[in-house]
Enzyme design. Sequence first.
Site, PDB file in Angstrom:
ATOM      1  N   LYS A 173       0.870  -1.175   0.000  1.00 16.64           N
ATOM      2  CA  LYS A 173       0.000   0.000   0.000  1.00 16.64           C
ATOM      3  C   LYS A 173       0.907   1.225   0.000  1.00 16.64           C
ATOM      4  CE  LYS A 173      -1.628   3.051   2.004  1.00 16.64           C
ATOM      5  NZ  LYS A 173      -1.605   4.541   1.674  1.00 16.64           N
ATOM      6  N   CYS A 281      13.668  11.068   6.146  1.00 12.31           N
ATOM      7  CA  CYS A 281      13.759  10.797   7.582  1.00 12.31           C
ATOM      8  C   CYS A 281      15.213  10.713   8.037  1.00 12.31           C
ATOM      9  CB  CYS A 281      13.016   9.511   7.937  1.00 12.31           C
ATOM     10  SG  CYS A 281      13.781   8.005   7.318  1.00 12.31           S
TER      11      CYS A 281
END
Length: 499
Positions: A173, A281
């Site tokens: 997903k 990140c």
Amino acid sequence: MRQIDHFIQGYAGSGAGVRKHSIWNPSTGEVQAEVALGDASVLEAAIANAKRVQPEWAATNPQKRARVMFEFKRLVEANKQALAELLASEHGKVVDDAHGDIQRGLEVIEFACGIPQALKGEYTNGAGPGIDVYSMRQPLGIGAGITPFNFPAMIPMWMFGMAIAAGNAFILKPSERDPSVPVRLAELFVEAGAPEGLLQVVHGDKEMVDAILDHPAIAAISFVGSSDIAHYIYSRGTANNKRVQAFGGAKNHGIVMPDADLDQVVNDLAGAAFGSAGERCMALPVVVPVGEDTANALRAKLIPAINALRVGVSNDPEAHYGPVVTPEHKARVEGWISTAEAEGGEIVIDGRGFTLQGHENGFFVGPTLIDHVTPDMESYKEEIFGPVLQMVRAKDFEEALRLPSEHQYGNGVAIFTRNGHAAREFAHRVNVGMVGINVPIPVPVAYHSFGGWKRSGFGDIDQYGMEGLRFWTKTKKITQRWPDGGGDGSNAFLIPTMG
């Protein structure tokens, strides 16, 4: 308008009335495509396929699985330029950064090509009288990955490469903001010889995420995104008896010691803080010079270097970075700059209101430098995720060490120094999961593993490398004894004869 659908074998596709999500072109500010948002029924179709093909794939010997991984790697490399351009057009990062995105994912695929060796278990001969003990690694069944917008090629390959090589089926997903590359990767995987239904892509928002978290057929879930959502994924997934690894946000620090090579530090910060518009990140958005002299000297060198950065459209080969991903994210980043200013930070270079001639509707944020940031500021505590570098001045080594150690996030950290003792002491004591010594973005190579601490990571097992293999497999332990002799209780060995 281009329509992006789920990649599910045998699924008829999305018809009228299905919810859609707009895909922006961040460089122009225009909607370029729509992606269908699925629900539990869409997931059920993918699960049915995965259940059908996974047992046979698990029974396929690892060498044959590795051949599929090798061919997939070849196909991605053959299509790398087209993939990079597609990725850049939806994400906004420049094409060179998109190439890096793909390449770091391929490095994990390369590691997965060695799955026959990686899957070997342990064996002890003679653990007791006539007793041998051995172990084997077996797949979990069906795994799922929920991936962020900022690395639409790398992070999916980090997940499905290891999961599928280990014998699992996989349902991906991806972010609804830039879903085209994940779909294209799945198409190439089938072209590489994987059974249809082994790697599938479903699109959606929270409704799809919750369906994945709740479905009893999904044994394990890997997630990368914000920390609040990571905590939600981990809590709900584990409550449903799933194996979960969930990686969250970050506020990575770069400690600059007085003996550091400041020219090299400035060069490293230009890429680590502003590359990919800071939407990483593992970006380095906080620099911590030790001592006022170090801080003033670093600031003097940073200002011209940051002012020289070129912001451009994603396909500009001269641009250092491109736009951020959506208009909402542009507003969020500029909002954090305003918050830092209101909190008392000095806006040395202000990226708010930046426009690019000819692309005035693009989602651009100029490079920003904020000095005199303090640990009590909300803009320091939270992840900005944009082209913003904050300077927090530390009076000595101990204060510099405490800053990343006490921060809520613990993804990555770097120290810049020529002093081996300081570097060793820092690496040993700092409370952060990944440490760089004169390396600004310390993402480990594919045969190690990736993972942060504190609110940057939920779960006990890291991504990729042998840690990734452990996450996507379960270990079976066998203790065996073969009796001597036959059924009459004699001790004679019964050795089969020929003829």
